[in-house]
Design a protein around this motif. Structure first.
Motif, PDB file in Angstrom:
ATOM      1  N   GLN A 136      -2.157 -34.734  25.457  1.00 29.53           N
ATOM      2  CA  GLN A 136      -2.485 -35.465  24.235  1.00 29.53           C
ATOM      3  C   GLN A 136      -1.430 -36.505  23.889  1.00 29.53           C
ATOM      4  O   GLN A 136      -1.726 -37.493  23.221  1.00 29.53           O
ATOM      5  CB  GLN A 136      -2.656 -34.473  23.077  1.00 29.53           C
ATOM      6  N   CYS A 137      -0.194 -36.307  24.364  1.00 30.72           N
ATOM      7  CA  CYS A 137       0.903 -37.225  24.031  1.00 30.72           C
ATOM      8  C   CYS A 137       0.589 -38.678  24.390  1.00 30.72           C
ATOM      9  O   CYS A 137       1.117 -39.601  23.764  1.00 30.72           O
ATOM     10  CB  CYS A 137       2.183 -36.794  24.751  1.00 30.72           C
ATOM     11  N   VAL A 138      -0.240 -38.884  25.401  1.00 29.73           N
ATOM     12  CA  VAL A 138      -0.524 -40.248  25.862  1.00 29.73           C
ATOM     13  C   VAL A 138      -1.827 -40.797  25.278  1.00 29.73           C
ATOM     14  O   VAL A 138      -2.264 -41.878  25.667  1.00 29.73           O
ATOM     15  CB  VAL A 138      -0.564 -40.314  27.411  1.00 29.73           C
ATOM     16  N   ALA A 139      -2.450 -40.057  24.352  1.00 28.74           N
ATOM     17  CA  ALA A 139      -3.748 -40.486  23.813  1.00 28.74           C
ATOM     18  C   ALA A 139      -3.650 -41.830  23.110  1.00 28.74           C
ATOM     19  O   ALA A 139      -4.517 -42.701  23.276  1.00 28.74           O
ATOM     20  CB  ALA A 139      -4.302 -39.426  22.861  1.00 28.74           C
ATOM     21  N   GLY A 140      -2.590 -42.031  22.319  1.00 26.38           N
ATOM     22  CA  GLY A 140      -2.452 -43.298  21.595  1.00 26.38           C
ATOM     23  C   GLY A 140      -2.300 -44.475  22.526  1.00 26.38           C
ATOM     24  O   GLY A 140      -2.908 -45.537  22.326  1.00 26.38           O
ATOM     25  N   VAL A 141      -1.481 -44.299  23.571  1.00 25.14           N
ATOM     26  CA  VAL A 141      -1.300 -45.365  24.563  1.00 25.14           C
ATOM     27  C   VAL A 141      -2.620 -45.631  25.287  1.00 25.14           C
ATOM     28  O   VAL A 141      -2.978 -46.785  25.547  1.00 25.14           O
ATOM     29  CB  VAL A 141      -0.195 -44.988  25.561  1.00 25.14           C
ATOM     30  N   THR A 142      -3.338 -44.554  25.601  1.00 26.30           N
ATOM     31  CA  THR A 142      -4.612 -44.715  26.316  1.00 26.30           C
ATOM     32  C   THR A 142      -5.605 -45.513  25.484  1.00 26.30           C
ATOM     33  O   THR A 142      -6.262 -46.442  25.989  1.00 26.30           O
ATOM     34  CB  THR A 142      -5.202 -43.339  26.660  1.00 26.30           C
ATOM     35  N   GLU A 143      -5.736 -45.176  24.212  1.00 23.20           N
ATOM     36  CA  GLU A 143      -6.670 -45.904  23.356  1.00 23.20           C
ATOM     37  C   GLU A 143      -6.260 -47.374  23.224  1.00 23.20           C
ATOM     38  O   GLU A 143      -7.112 -48.273  23.191  1.00 23.20           O
ATOM     39  CB  GLU A 143      -6.746 -45.247  21.975  1.00 23.20           C
ATOM     40  N   TYR A 144      -4.960 -47.609  23.164  1.00 20.00           N
ATOM     41  CA  TYR A 144      -4.466 -48.992  23.082  1.00 20.00           C
ATOM     42  C   TYR A 144      -4.828 -49.765  24.354  1.00 20.00           C
ATOM     43  O   TYR A 144      -5.346 -50.888  24.292  1.00 20.00           O
ATOM     44  CB  TYR A 144      -2.948 -48.998  22.879  1.00 20.00           C
ATOM     45  N   VAL A 145      -4.567 -49.142  25.501  1.00 11.69           N
ATOM     46  CA  VAL A 145      -4.794 -49.856  26.758  1.00 11.69           C
ATOM     47  C   VAL A 145      -6.288 -50.029  27.036  1.00 11.69           C
ATOM     48  O   VAL A 145      -6.703 -51.021  27.657  1.00 11.69           O
ATOM     49  CB  VAL A 145      -4.090 -49.136  27.922  1.00 11.69           C
ATOM     50  N   VAL A 146      -7.117 -49.087  26.566  1.00  6.65           N
ATOM     51  CA  VAL A 146      -8.568 -49.250  26.720  1.00  6.65           C
ATOM     52  C   VAL A 146      -9.024 -50.522  26.009  1.00  6.65           C
ATOM     53  O   VAL A 146      -9.834 -51.299  26.550  1.00  6.65           O
ATOM     54  CB  VAL A 146      -9.308 -48.011  26.179  1.00  6.65           C
ATOM     55  N   GLN A 147      -8.503 -50.758  24.820  1.00  8.41           N
ATOM     56  CA  GLN A 147      -8.866 -51.970  24.095  1.00  8.41           C
ATOM     57  C   GLN A 147      -8.360 -53.218  24.817  1.00  8.41           C
ATOM     58  O   GLN A 147      -9.055 -54.250  24.870  1.00  8.41           O
ATOM     59  CB  GLN A 147      -8.309 -51.918  22.671  1.00  8.41           C
ATOM     60  N   GLN A 148      -7.156 -53.142  25.394  1.00  3.67           N
ATOM     61  CA  GLN A 148      -6.617 -54.276  26.144  1.00  3.67           C
ATOM     62  C   GLN A 148      -7.471 -54.584  27.371  1.00  3.67           C
ATOM     63  O   GLN A 148      -7.774 -55.747  27.659  1.00  3.67           O
ATOM     64  CB  GLN A 148      -5.180 -53.967  26.577  1.00  3.67           C
ATOM     65  N   ILE A 149      -7.865 -53.550  28.086  1.00  2.47           N
ATOM     66  CA  ILE A 149      -8.711 -53.742  29.273  1.00  2.47           C
ATOM     67  C   ILE A 149     -10.067 -54.310  28.877  1.00  2.47           C
ATOM     68  O   ILE A 149     -10.602 -55.212  29.531  1.00  2.47           O
ATOM     69  CB  ILE A 149      -8.878 -52.412  30.034  1.00  2.47           C
ATOM     70  N   ARG A 150     -10.616 -53.771  27.786  1.00  2.28           N
ATOM     71  CA  ARG A 150     -11.923 -54.239  27.329  1.00  2.28           C
ATOM     72  C   ARG A 150     -11.889 -55.727  26.947  1.00  2.28           C
ATOM     73  O   ARG A 150     -12.832 -56.469  27.212  1.00  2.28           O
ATOM     74  CB  ARG A 150     -12.378 -53.378  26.148  1.00  2.28           C
ATOM     75  N   GLN A 151     -10.784 -56.155  26.363  1.00  2.00           N
ATOM     76  CA  GLN A 151     -10.673 -57.540  25.907  1.00  2.00           C
ATOM     77  C   GLN A 151     -10.253 -58.489  27.022  1.00  2.00           C
ATOM     78  O   GLN A 151     -10.800 -59.592  27.153  1.00  2.00           O
ATOM     79  CB  GLN A 151      -9.666 -57.625  24.762  1.00  2.00           C
ATOM     80  N   LYS A 152      -9.289 -58.063  27.846  1.00  2.00           N
ATOM     81  CA  LYS A 152      -8.676 -58.982  28.798  1.00  2.00           C
ATOM     82  C   LYS A 152      -9.265 -58.931  30.203  1.00  2.00           C
ATOM     83  O   LYS A 152      -9.322 -59.952  30.900  1.00  2.00           O
ATOM     84  CB  LYS A 152      -7.172 -58.697  28.881  1.00  2.00           C
ATOM     85  N   LEU A 153      -9.695 -57.750  30.637  1.00  2.87           N
ATOM     86  CA  LEU A 153     -10.135 -57.612  32.022  1.00  2.87           C
ATOM     87  C   LEU A 153     -11.644 -57.481  32.180  1.00  2.87           C
ATOM     88  O   LEU A 153     -12.229 -58.081  33.087  1.00  2.87           O
ATOM     89  CB  LEU A 153      -9.455 -56.389  32.667  1.00  2.87           C
ATOM     90  N   LEU A 154     -12.269 -56.707  31.318  1.00  2.00           N
ATOM     91  CA  LEU A 154     -13.678 -56.388  31.512  1.00  2.00           C
ATOM     92  C   LEU A 154     -14.582 -57.626  31.579  1.00  2.00           C
ATOM     93  O   LEU A 154     -15.548 -57.627  32.361  1.00  2.00           O
ATOM     94  CB  LEU A 154     -14.143 -55.438  30.403  1.00  2.00           C
ATOM     95  N   PRO A 155     -14.318 -58.684  30.809  1.00  2.00           N
ATOM     96  CA  PRO A 155     -15.183 -59.873  30.917  1.00  2.00           C
ATOM     97  C   PRO A 155     -15.221 -60.477  32.321  1.00  2.00           C
ATOM     98  O   PRO A 155     -16.182 -61.175  32.657  1.00  2.00           O
ATOM     99  CB  PRO A 155     -14.560 -60.855  29.910  1.00  2.00           C
TER     100      PRO A 155
END
Length: 518
Positions: A136-155
């Motif tokens: 669980q310690c990495v959950a915050g980082v994971t949620e942050y990076v998911v948003q970064q990937i969704r915005q920057k890479l997924l398109p």
């Protein structure tokens, strides 16, 4: 009001209660089709006595005893929760096992959907990059990076549907060597293998946690070396000395994610037989109409999937326990029957250890919807399993093994059940509700079926199918069942979005952890 407008349903000829299905309920003086005259206003979904029920005598619905009268109940009276004393659950010893003899239904051929084929033979209904977390310690980082990937890479990767983080509250401060710890651990191991993730595995850990990332990979028969061109596995720990600061962590994760996105983007939908569907069925926010409309229709659709050669799993141990005597005759063989009883006994002990019992299942909303107790709820819940033989039973966190109808032993909690069905390999979910719930999963599409038309109209943009038309006689169980079946094929193919997907609302995963927390 004429009897033709005083809508109620008596399920079985032996029932001494009927359920009011008229929208808004029925008023005092209304005469039912059988001649019963209501002595008081009774809300929709609640029970009316259609014969006198003496003190301590059985109250019968679905042809089964759902309680014993705590007072004499007159014909036309509202049968309330307080009027019933709950019976003991069926004893697990000496139940009939594999005694049902019936001719299997004819195979259903010619139905297909557009899916994503995986190397292990499974088929996805989505093309999703998942980041598994070991703690669980990495959950915050994971949620942050998911948003970064969704915005920057997924398109840049239009053939990839989404990026999701498989975050949870497990991994450290827990007794991972306790016997019951196998449940959350194998759940995480099998979650990353869900067919909608295309065998592209990313694991994000911290570094010092009890549940090390490599332990999550033990379920894979072959593990390629990270970094190789053909690798589908990446592991990154945030405490890695090569990662400088938060920015370094994010850059490292994005670099690994892009490798997986490149491979996922090469995938295309292709025709797949309906036999490749793995359907999880579940109910939440249930009411007394669940067992009359939505659940029977889902059960009919489940039988269609089985006839087409596909896989269906039903779950929710506490919503099966009081109807276990109706299920053991349906198992395919003695071994499956014993497995079913073993899961019931395990959960009985689990509840006993927690100083509670299966009666804790029913919610205030269930009761407002007319469900007096867990016995009545269970009788309506099992109907969504249809009529097919039960070919297998899997424990919490295990992966589905056989085509056909499987009982996946899970708690009844919507979120835990959904998580465990995903781990079992579910690639599409059918969820019935009478009270209403916005429940949804980003990993697999969730088709929402309303038990009553009032809810379908009130939540017009959250409900996919209105099964309430069965109660009013506008549709039959079979007609709505076929509607659900075709909706599954369309949603699995990406031709249609579910209502909740269009709105973009999703629930978190919730692991089942019966083991001690340290």
């Amino acid at each position: 009001m004429s009897a033709s407008l005083c809508l109620s349903i008596q399920v079985h000829q032996n029932d001494n209660v009927a359920v009011i299905v008229h929208d808004g309920g029925l008023d005092v003086g209304c005469q039912l089709v059988d001649g019963t005259i209501l002595l008081e206003h009774i809300p929709q979904g609640h029970k009316v006595a259609i014969r006198q029920i003496p003190l301590d005598q059985p109250v019968i619905r679905y042809g089964e005893i759902i309680g014993y009268a705590t007072t004499t109940i007159a014909p036309g009276a509202w049968v309330k929760e307080a009027d019933l004393r709950m019976p003991e659950p069926p004893a697990l010893a000496d139940l009939p096992i594999a005694t049902r003899t019936s001719t299997p239904a004819a195979a259903l051929e010619g139905y297909s959907f557009e899916g994503y084929r995986n190397r292990d033979g499974s088929v996805g209904t989505r093309n999703v990059l998942a980041i598994t977390t070991s703690v669980q310690c990495v959950a915050g980082v994971t949620e942050y990076v998911v948003q970064q990937i969704r915005q920057k890479l997924l398109p840049h990767y239009p053939n990839v549907d989404d990026i999701v983080g498989l975050t949870h509250s497990y991994g450290c401060g827990v007794a991972i060597n306790a016997p019951a710890a196998i449940v959350p651990i194998r759940t995480l191991q099998n979650l990353m293998r869900n067919p909608n993730f295309g065998d592209e595995i990313m694991v994000l850990g911290l570094g010092c946690e009890k549940l090390q990332p490599d332990q999550l990979l033990k379920a894979r028969s072959q593990i390629r070396e990270p970094g190789s061109e053909a690798s589908t596995v990446s592991i990154l720990s945030l405490q890695d000395e090569q990662l400088l600061g938060f920015g370094g962590m994010i850059e490292g994760i994005l670099a690994l994610a892009e490798q997986h996105l490149q491979r996922l983007n090469q995938r295309r939908r292709e025709p797949c037989p309906a036999a490749e569907l793995v359907v999880g069925v579940q109910c939440g926010g249930s009411d007394a109409l669940s067992g009359l409309t939505a659940n029977p229709a889902v059960g009919f659709a489940a039988d269609l999937i089985v006839r087409a050669g596909g896989s269906v799993m039903f779950s929710e141990v506490t919503e099966v326990r009081d109807a276990i005597h109706l299920l053991t005759p349906r198992v395919a063989d003695q071994e499956t029957g014993q497995a079913l009883l073993r899961e019931m006994a395990w959960f009985d002990e689990y509840l006993h250890t927690g100083r509670t019992d299966r009666s804790a299942n029913t919610t205030p909303g269930n009761k407002r919807g007319g469900l007096a107790n867990i016995v009545e709820k269970a009788m309506g819940s099992i109907i969504k399993s249809g009529s097919s033989a039960i070919v297998d039973v899997i424990a919490p966190g295990e992966r589905i093994r056989k085509k056909g109808l499987t009982f996946a032993a899970t708690p009844a909690s919507d979120f835990i059940c959904g998580t465990l069905q995903l781990a079992a390999g579910m690639n599409i979910h059918v969820f019935t509700t009478g009270r209403g719930t916005p429940y949804n999963l980003p990993m697999a599409p969730v088709i929402k079926v309303a038990t009553n038309s009032r809810l379908a109209k009130q939540w017009y943009d959250l409900i996919d199918i209105d099964a309430g038309t069965i109660a009013t006689g506008e549709s039959s169980i079979e007609q709505v069942g076929w509607q659900i079946f075709h909706k599954m094929l369309d949603v699995a193919s990406g031709r249609e979005q579910t209502a909740a997907d269009r709105l973009g609302i999703f629930n978190d995963l919730v692991l089942f952890n019966p083991a001690p927390v340290t």
